[in-house]
Enzyme design. Sequence first.
Site, PDB file in Angstrom:
ATOM      1  N   CYS A 105       0.822  -1.146  -0.128  1.00 14.92           N
ATOM      2  CA  CYS A 105       0.027  -0.040  -0.013  1.00 14.92           C
ATOM      3  C   CYS A 105       0.889   1.278   0.039  1.00 14.92           C
ATOM      4  O   CYS A 105       1.691   1.482   1.105  1.00 14.92           O
ATOM      5  CB  CYS A 105      -0.918   0.008   1.084  1.00 14.92           C
ATOM      6  SG  CYS A 105      -2.101   1.437   1.166  1.00 14.92           S
ATOM      7  N   CYS A 108      -0.600   4.320   2.502  1.00 10.51           N
ATOM      8  CA  CYS A 108      -0.665   4.217   3.987  1.00 10.51           C
ATOM      9  C   CYS A 108      -0.361   2.774   4.274  1.00 10.51           C
ATOM     10  O   CYS A 108       0.950   2.289   4.225  1.00 10.51           O
ATOM     11  CB  CYS A 108      -1.955   4.597   4.449  1.00 10.51           C
ATOM     12  SG  CYS A 108      -3.378   3.724   3.591  1.00 10.51           S
ATOM     13  N   SER A 109      -1.283   1.998   4.656  1.00 11.24           N
ATOM     14  CA  SER A 109      -1.122   0.601   5.099  1.00 11.24           C
ATOM     15  C   SER A 109      -2.451  -0.186   5.028  1.00 11.24           C
ATOM     16  O   SER A 109      -2.645  -1.096   5.773  1.00 11.24           O
ATOM     17  CB  SER A 109      -0.421   0.508   6.475  1.00 11.24           C
ATOM     18  OG  SER A 109      -1.152   1.081   7.559  1.00 11.24           O
ATOM     19  N   CYS A 110      -3.136   0.069   3.716  1.00 12.13           N
ATOM     20  CA  CYS A 110      -4.251  -1.045   3.432  1.00 12.13           C
ATOM     21  C   CYS A 110      -3.987  -2.272   3.554  1.00 12.13           C
ATOM     22  O   CYS A 110      -2.887  -2.708   2.797  1.00 12.13           O
ATOM     23  CB  CYS A 110      -4.949  -0.266   2.247  1.00 12.13           C
ATOM     24  SG  CYS A 110      -5.601   1.308   2.508  1.00 12.13           S
TER      25      CYS A 110
END
Length: 203
Positions: A105, A108-110
């Site tokens: 991602c 961000c950190s999906c």
Amino acid sequence: MSEHKHHQHDLSEGEVRAKALESLLKEKGILQGDVVDSIVSMYTQDIGPMNGAKAIARAWVDPEYKKRLLANATKAVAELGISGMEGENLVAVENTDDVHHVIVCTLCSCYPWPVLGLPPRWYKDAPYRSRVVREPRSVLAEFGTVVPDSKEVKVLDSNVEVRYFIMPQRPAGSEDMTENELAALITRDSMVGVTVLPPVVRK
């Protein structure tokens, strides 16, 4: 790629709130640090990845389920009782002899929590998020995964609208294994795509 090589990433609002709650519970003596570590480890290494492994093992032994998983992963995993936050738009992709997929991602950190559990720290850190797009083969090699030049590497960028997870190639030597035995072979990192599953050696 070891986690200590990366810089601390900016925390999301949810992570800030979770850390604040953790600190308060520790301060009040309600929660011990080792308990928190144990819970996080359980969700990171066991409960979450076990869900994804269960779906992939089913796909390996059931061609019709595999078709459904690749066509609509959200519905297919729901057949196995798997659902939850961050899992509304799951997409499963298959690694083959011709192509190796890896997920990231970049914004961000999906991450597909229902099938993979909590994201590892390195997945959220900036070096992985930027480098795997620019130099995926080098990053994979740091995880011990050397992809031959004859095989294409595709980087899939998860986001708020779609969260990918990988169906790794079924390892050689696993032809006679049961579905449960197959699920035990599948790791979180193989479903992110940074590692591959080794051949099964029967004693």
